[in-house]
Design a protein around this motif. Structure first.
Motif: not given
Length: 200
Positions: A75-90
């Motif tokens: 599947w090629l659906i574009p993904i926008i991640f939403i993250t908490g403050h501690g999730d930048i490396p992820m």
């Protein structure tokens, strides 16, 4: 790939986040579908047009694990991640895996809507490109083995006389093949044929 209306899919285990995102998307006329976990999304989604707003940290299958599963399914659906403050490396890992974007919570509504708009446009472009490529591939499949060989020689810049000599056939035969190739590939010039055959 189908002609379903584009939808924004939201996967987040936080009820309040899902509700607020659904209201925000509805306020600008965007259809959405919300899921409290990754598996619910996988069970429901059918490679339809749109984009995915995905939380990185969730119980069960994480956002990163869902992203990998989506790619494995093709599947090629574009993904926008939403993250908490501690999730930048992820989030950086998610981008390396092909995520379109990520937003850090709390984010501005206008910023999210702009990212969604960009993602929907990207998805539309990808689907248009894939549809055109599939149509091109179908036309290529309609060529005989000899036509395919001659078409490749034309693309490589060989003149009709050279093709005739190297294949041991008459110039008239090459010209007939060439006319059929142009007709089957739905092009009017050698330049168009080259462009179509070299498209990826």
């Amino acid at each position: 790939m189908n002609d379903a209306a584009a939808r924004v899919h939201v996967v987040d285990d936080d009820d309040a986040v899902r509700d607020s995102l659904q209201l925000l998307l509805k306020s600008v006329g965007l259809e959405s579908a919300c899921y409290s976990n990754a598996q619910s999304f996988l069970d429901d989604y059918a490679d339809e047009p749109g984009c995915l707003i995905l939380d990185i940290r969730m119980p069960g299958m994480s956002g990163l694990a869902l992203q990998k599963e989506i790619r494995q399914r093709g599947w090629l659906i574009p993904i926008i991640f939403i993250t908490g403050h501690g999730d930048i490396p992820m989030a950086v890992e998610a981008m390396r895996e092909g995520a379109l974007d990520f937003l850090q919570k709390p984010f501005r509504e206008e910023e999210l809507l702009q990212r969604v708009s960009d993602a929907m446009e990207r998805d539309s472009e990808i689907r248009r490109h894939n549809k055109a490529r599939a149509a091109r591939d179908a036309r290529l499949d309609g060529l005989t083995p000899r036509e395919t060989e001659i078409a490749q020689r034309i693309v490589n810049g060989q003149a009709n006389k050279v093709i005739a000599m190297e294949l041991g056939i008459s110039l008239r035969t090459v010209e007939l093949h060439r006319a059929r190739i142009m007709e089957k590939m739905q092009v009017r010039s050698v330049a168009e044929l080259v462009q179509v055959m070299l498209e990826t």
